[in-house]
Design a protein around this motif. Structure first.
Motif, PDB file in Angstrom:
ATOM      1  N   VAL A 159      -6.164  -0.584   1.523  1.00 48.96           N
ATOM      2  CA  VAL A 159      -4.730  -0.713   1.674  1.00 48.96           C
ATOM      3  C   VAL A 159      -4.641  -0.398   3.302  1.00 48.96           C
ATOM      4  CG1 VAL A 159      -2.388  -0.096   1.404  1.00 48.96           C
ATOM      5  CG2 VAL A 159      -3.910   0.017  -0.915  1.00 48.96           C
ATOM      6  N   ARG A 160      -5.215   0.656   3.084  1.00 46.36           N
ATOM      7  CA  ARG A 160      -4.807   0.863   4.465  1.00 46.36           C
ATOM      8  C   ARG A 160      -5.674   0.372   5.775  1.00 46.36           C
ATOM      9  NH1 ARG A 160      -5.461   7.156   3.209  1.00 46.36           N
ATOM     10  NH2 ARG A 160      -3.446   7.620   2.974  1.00 46.36           N
ATOM     11  N   ARG A 161      -6.659  -0.466   5.681  1.00 46.34           N
ATOM     12  CA  ARG A 161      -7.058  -0.812   6.335  1.00 46.34           C
ATOM     13  C   ARG A 161      -6.827  -2.254   6.593  1.00 46.34           C
ATOM     14  NH1 ARG A 161     -11.837  -1.064   4.072  1.00 46.34           N
ATOM     15  NH2 ARG A 161     -12.109  -3.156   2.891  1.00 46.34           N
ATOM     16  N   GLN A 162      -6.169  -2.802   4.711  1.00 49.58           N
ATOM     17  CA  GLN A 162      -5.799  -4.444   5.498  1.00 49.58           C
ATOM     18  C   GLN A 162      -4.145  -4.457   5.959  1.00 49.58           C
ATOM     19  OE1 GLN A 162      -6.618  -6.928   2.194  1.00 49.58           O
ATOM     20  NE2 GLN A 162      -5.090  -8.248   2.456  1.00 49.58           N
ATOM     21  N   TRP A 163      -3.352  -3.673   5.483  1.00 48.09           N
ATOM     22  CA  TRP A 163      -2.632  -2.744   6.150  1.00 48.09           C
ATOM     23  C   TRP A 163      -2.577  -2.866   8.035  1.00 48.09           C
ATOM     24  CZ3 TRP A 163       0.998   2.081   6.195  1.00 48.09           C
ATOM     25  CH2 TRP A 163       2.110   1.530   6.302  1.00 48.09           C
ATOM     26  N   THR A 164      -3.591  -2.592   8.351  1.00 49.12           N
ATOM     27  CA  THR A 164      -3.834  -2.018  10.124  1.00 49.12           C
ATOM     28  C   THR A 164      -4.044  -3.153  10.529  1.00 49.12           C
ATOM     29  OG1 THR A 164      -3.940  -0.125   9.618  1.00 49.12           O
ATOM     30  CG2 THR A 164      -5.033  -1.006  11.659  1.00 49.12           C
ATOM     31  N   GLN A 165      -4.488  -4.287   9.815  1.00 50.50           N
ATOM     32  CA  GLN A 165      -5.078  -5.633  10.231  1.00 50.50           C
ATOM     33  C   GLN A 165      -3.703  -7.053  10.190  1.00 50.50           C
ATOM     34  OE1 GLN A 165      -8.592  -6.954   7.894  1.00 50.50           O
ATOM     35  NE2 GLN A 165     -10.312  -5.383   9.044  1.00 50.50           N
ATOM     36  N   LEU A 166      -2.824  -6.646   9.307  1.00 54.12           N
ATOM     37  CA  LEU A 166      -2.233  -7.613   9.335  1.00 54.12           C
ATOM     38  C   LEU A 166      -1.211  -7.031  10.352  1.00 54.12           C
ATOM     39  CD1 LEU A 166      -1.216  -7.869   5.538  1.00 54.12           C
ATOM     40  CD2 LEU A 166      -2.132  -9.479   7.324  1.00 54.12           C
ATOM     41  N   ARG A 167      -0.927  -5.275  10.519  1.00 55.84           N
ATOM     42  CA  ARG A 167      -0.086  -5.588  11.766  1.00 55.84           C
ATOM     43  C   ARG A 167      -0.706  -6.166  12.925  1.00 55.84           C
ATOM     44  NH1 ARG A 167       1.543   0.947  10.202  1.00 55.84           N
ATOM     45  NH2 ARG A 167      -0.567   0.921  10.237  1.00 55.84           N
ATOM     46  N   ASP A 168      -1.642  -6.011  13.117  1.00 60.22           N
ATOM     47  CA  ASP A 168      -3.115  -6.035  14.312  1.00 60.22           C
ATOM     48  C   ASP A 168      -2.040  -7.541  14.590  1.00 60.22           C
ATOM     49  OD1 ASP A 168      -2.810  -2.636  14.827  1.00 60.22           O
ATOM     50  OD2 ASP A 168      -4.715  -2.260  14.444  1.00 60.22           O
ATOM     51  N   SER A 169      -2.258  -7.882  13.714  1.00 61.82           N
ATOM     52  CA  SER A 169      -2.634  -9.898  14.467  1.00 61.82           C
ATOM     53  C   SER A 169      -1.588 -10.440  14.322  1.00 61.82           C
ATOM     54  CB  SER A 169      -3.342 -10.246  12.483  1.00 61.82           C
ATOM     55  OG  SER A 169      -2.169 -10.223  11.581  1.00 61.82           O
ATOM     56  N   GLY A 170      -0.221  -9.435  13.847  1.00 58.05           N
ATOM     57  CA  GLY A 170       0.769 -10.021  14.214  1.00 58.05           C
ATOM     58  C   GLY A 170       1.662 -10.646  12.951  1.00 58.05           C
ATOM     59  N   ALA A 171       0.906 -10.509  11.758  1.00 61.74           N
ATOM     60  CA  ALA A 171       0.930 -11.327  10.544  1.00 61.74           C
ATOM     61  C   ALA A 171       2.588 -10.558   9.692  1.00 61.74           C
ATOM     62  CB  ALA A 171      -0.245 -11.244   9.444  1.00 61.74           C
ATOM     63  N   LEU A 172       2.551  -9.254  10.110  1.00 59.00           N
ATOM     64  CA  LEU A 172       3.826  -8.621   9.625  1.00 59.00           C
ATOM     65  C   LEU A 172       4.839  -7.914  11.026  1.00 59.00           C
ATOM     66  CD1 LEU A 172       2.265  -5.974   7.101  1.00 59.00           C
ATOM     67  CD2 LEU A 172       2.731  -8.156   6.922  1.00 59.00           C
ATOM     68  N   GLU A 173       5.758  -8.666  10.327  1.00 62.47           N
ATOM     69  CA  GLU A 173       7.663  -8.626  10.907  1.00 62.47           C
ATOM     70  C   GLU A 173       7.954  -6.482  11.166  1.00 62.47           C
ATOM     71  OE1 GLU A 173      11.985 -10.349  11.289  1.00 62.47           O
ATOM     72  OE2 GLU A 173      10.164 -11.357  10.141  1.00 62.47           O
ATOM     73  N   ALA A 174       8.211  -6.340  12.014  1.00 65.35           N
ATOM     74  CA  ALA A 174       8.110  -5.584  12.190  1.00 65.35           C
ATOM     75  C   ALA A 174       9.570  -5.490  11.734  1.00 65.35           C
ATOM     76  CB  ALA A 174       7.543  -4.076  13.327  1.00 65.35           C
ATOM     77  N   GLY A 175      10.025  -3.247  11.287  1.00 67.71           N
ATOM     78  CA  GLY A 175      11.327  -3.662  10.576  1.00 67.71           C
ATOM     79  C   GLY A 175      12.378  -4.397  10.444  1.00 67.71           C
ATOM     80  N   ILE A 176      11.775  -4.927   8.820  1.00 66.45           N
ATOM     81  CA  ILE A 176      12.000  -5.534   7.825  1.00 66.45           C
ATOM     82  C   ILE A 176      11.923  -4.643   6.457  1.00 66.45           C
ATOM     83  CG2 ILE A 176      12.031  -7.356   8.924  1.00 66.45           C
ATOM     84  CD1 ILE A 176       9.867  -8.987   6.901  1.00 66.45           C
ATOM     85  N   ALA A 177      11.261  -3.375   6.802  1.00 65.99           N
ATOM     86  CA  ALA A 177      10.811  -3.012   4.799  1.00 65.99           C
ATOM     87  C   ALA A 177      12.151  -2.721   4.507  1.00 65.99           C
ATOM     88  CB  ALA A 177      10.256  -1.937   5.236  1.00 65.99           C
ATOM     89  N   ASP A 178      13.631  -2.140   4.665  1.00 67.53           N
ATOM     90  CA  ASP A 178      14.519  -2.140   4.254  1.00 67.53           C
ATOM     91  C   ASP A 178      14.866  -3.018   3.645  1.00 67.53           C
ATOM     92  OD1 ASP A 178      15.611   0.454   4.286  1.00 67.53           O
ATOM     93  OD2 ASP A 178      15.257   0.250   6.489  1.00 67.53           O
TER      94      ASP A 178
END
Length: 208
Positions: A159-178
């Motif tokens: 989970v941590r590895r794939q989560w980091t990869q997605l964030r680093d690649s820009g595939a996840l939009e930051a700040g929309i968890a809520d």
């Protein structure tokens, strides 16, 4: 115990729990066949307890699993199935079990509890001897459940590895968890069936 599916998901199940489930099913099947062959009175109602324990083994031991996929995480527990998009994830912990945090909620993975003392010692020796690597989580916050040779640790690392990869690649939009919805589907059919079979079990014990 993880395995990869055809669409590149990683699925984690408890091998121990599934072995216990099979043993329970074998015992229930043997008892049911024995009752059907040798009993011809109200004691046939004892089939109800066999059915109850067989279903209980499936609900609590066989069905629970954890899936890591490109589109998010799926937690299948005893009472519900939870689908967590990567955008909703804010933390991963392994204190008592693999636990996924979203804003205002946390979801423990039933099938991936943290290891006990003996399992922790074995996992630590495996890491010390170089049989497995070290988890990517910082040493200062590591828990026994983070050890890679434990089920919870192996899943947490994926989970941590794939989560980091997605964030680093820009595939996840930051700040929309809520704002990202988490889907919870309750297992109403199987839970209702358990209640009915429990009632049948109690009736059988009273009447037979």
């Amino acid at each position: 115990m993880p395995y990869a599916s055809a669409d590149e998901r990683e699925v984690f199940v408890s091998r121990f729990n599934r072995v216990v489930a099979v043993l329970i099913w074998a015992a229930c099947a043997a008892l049911t066949i024995g009752l059907l062959v040798s009993i011809h009175d109200l004691r046939l109602l004892y089939i109800a307890p066999c059915a109850f324990f067989a279903l209980l083994a499936w609900v609590t031991l066989w069905r629970p699993l954890f899936v890591v996929a490109r589109d998010g995480l799926t937690v299948v527990n005893v009472t519900s199935t939870v689908q967590i998009p990567w955008e909703a994830l804010i933390n991963v912990d392994t204190k008592f079990a693999l636990t996924l945090y979203t804003p205002g909620h946390k979801y423990a993975v039933w099938s991936l509890p943290a290891p006990g003392t003996s399992r922790t010692l074995r996992a630590t020796r495996s890491e010390t001897k170089g049989r497995v690597g070290k988890p990517s989580v910082a040493d200062s916050v590591r828990r026994p459940g983070d050890l890679l040779s434990t089920p919870s640790g192996a899943a947490a690392e994926v989970v941590r590895r794939q989560w980091t990869q997605l964030r680093d690649s820009g595939a996840l939009e930051a700040g929309i968890a809520d704002e990202t919805p988490v889907t919870v589907r309750w297992h109403l059919v199987s839970l209702s069936a358990l209640v009915l079979l429990l009632a049948g079990t109690i009736a059988a014990l009273l009447l037979a």
